[in-house]
Scaffold this motif. Structure first.
Motif, short mmCIF file in Angstrom:
data_model
loop_
_atom_site.label_atom_id
_atom_site.label_comp_id
_atom_site.label_asym_id
_atom_site.label_seq_id
_atom_site.Cartn_x
_atom_site.Cartn_y
_atom_site.Cartn_z
N THR A 5 28.72 40.56 -20.10
CA THR A 5 29.37 40.06 -19.06
C THR A 5 29.65 40.93 -18.05
O THR A 5 29.27 40.58 -16.92
N LEU A 8 26.12 41.09 -16.03
CA LEU A 8 26.09 39.82 -15.53
C LEU A 8 26.89 39.67 -14.16
O LEU A 8 26.22 39.01 -13.27
N ALA A 9 27.78 40.33 -14.04
CA ALA A 9 28.84 40.44 -12.87
C ALA A 9 27.85 41.15 -11.72
O ALA A 9 27.94 40.67 -10.58
N THR A 12 25.94 38.92 -8.99
CA THR A 12 26.52 38.18 -7.84
C THR A 12 25.84 38.88 -6.64
O THR A 12 26.34 38.29 -5.63
N GLY A 39 20.60 36.20 -15.26
CA GLY A 39 21.75 35.54 -14.65
C GLY A 39 21.54 34.71 -13.54
O GLY A 39 20.35 34.94 -12.83
N ARG A 40 22.49 33.78 -13.19
CA ARG A 40 22.30 33.05 -12.17
C ARG A 40 23.60 32.84 -11.44
O ARG A 40 24.46 32.23 -12.15
N GLY A 42 26.04 34.70 -10.95
CA GLY A 42 27.08 35.42 -11.58
C GLY A 42 27.31 35.05 -13.29
O GLY A 42 28.11 35.45 -13.62
N GLU A 43 26.43 33.90 -13.20
CA GLU A 43 26.87 33.23 -14.80
C GLU A 43 25.42 33.47 -15.81
O GLU A 43 24.62 33.90 -15.20
N ALA A 44 25.86 33.88 -17.02
CA ALA A 44 24.64 34.18 -18.02
C ALA A 44 23.86 33.03 -18.00
O ALA A 44 24.25 31.79 -17.97
N TYR A 45 22.42 33.25 -18.13
CA TYR A 45 21.66 31.97 -17.98
C TYR A 45 20.81 32.17 -19.34
O TYR A 45 20.72 30.99 -19.91
N TYR A 113 16.65 34.81 -10.29
CA TYR A 113 17.31 35.34 -11.40
C TYR A 113 17.17 36.57 -11.35
O TYR A 113 16.03 37.40 -10.80
#
Length: 131
Positions: A5, A8-9, A12, A39-40, A42-45, A113
């Protein structure tokens, strides 16, 4: 999971990439033996394990994993998977924060990504029982 988490921040924030896509040899040297989390916005992909001999294991982080392989086609790195034989082609550039991958199959969908090796194992659950 907290590490993922937090890492992945970082997705952004835009990271400057090189102007040239990585060659297949550069990509192979960079990824082999790693597990990269993507990630994409700010979200885990998803995440991919890059094995020897250009073999891969992909997961959308849902516990299901798909084995596949990658190959180069010009400056693109293309992936085929056990359940999806049609190639998924990407161009990869190296940035200060890791890799930036651009999906090349659909020019209208230039999603970027960013990838990081967060040093965590990818969890692949066994096959679904009774489905």
């Amino acid at each position: 999971m907290k590490c993922i988490t937090l890492t992945l921040a970082l997705f952004t924030a835009p990271l400057a990439a090189t102007a040239e896509p990585m060659s297949a040899a550069e990509f192979e040297a960079y990824v082999t033996g790693k597990t990269l989390y993507y990630g994409r916005a700010g979200e885990a992909y998803g995440a991919e394990i890059y094995h020897e001999n250009r073999r891969v294991t992909w997961s959308f982080l849902d516990g299901e994993c798909k084995d596949g392989r990658w190959y180069n086609e010009g400056t693109n790195i293309c992936f085929v998977y056990e359940d999806r034989p049609d190639p998924q082609c990407w161009s990869f550039e190296q940035s200060a924060g890791g890799l930036v991958a651009t999906f090349e199959n659909n020019s209208a969908s230039q999603d970027l990504y960013e990838a990081q090796d967060v040093g965590e194992k990818l969890i692949c659950l066994g096959p679904k029982i009774g489905v």
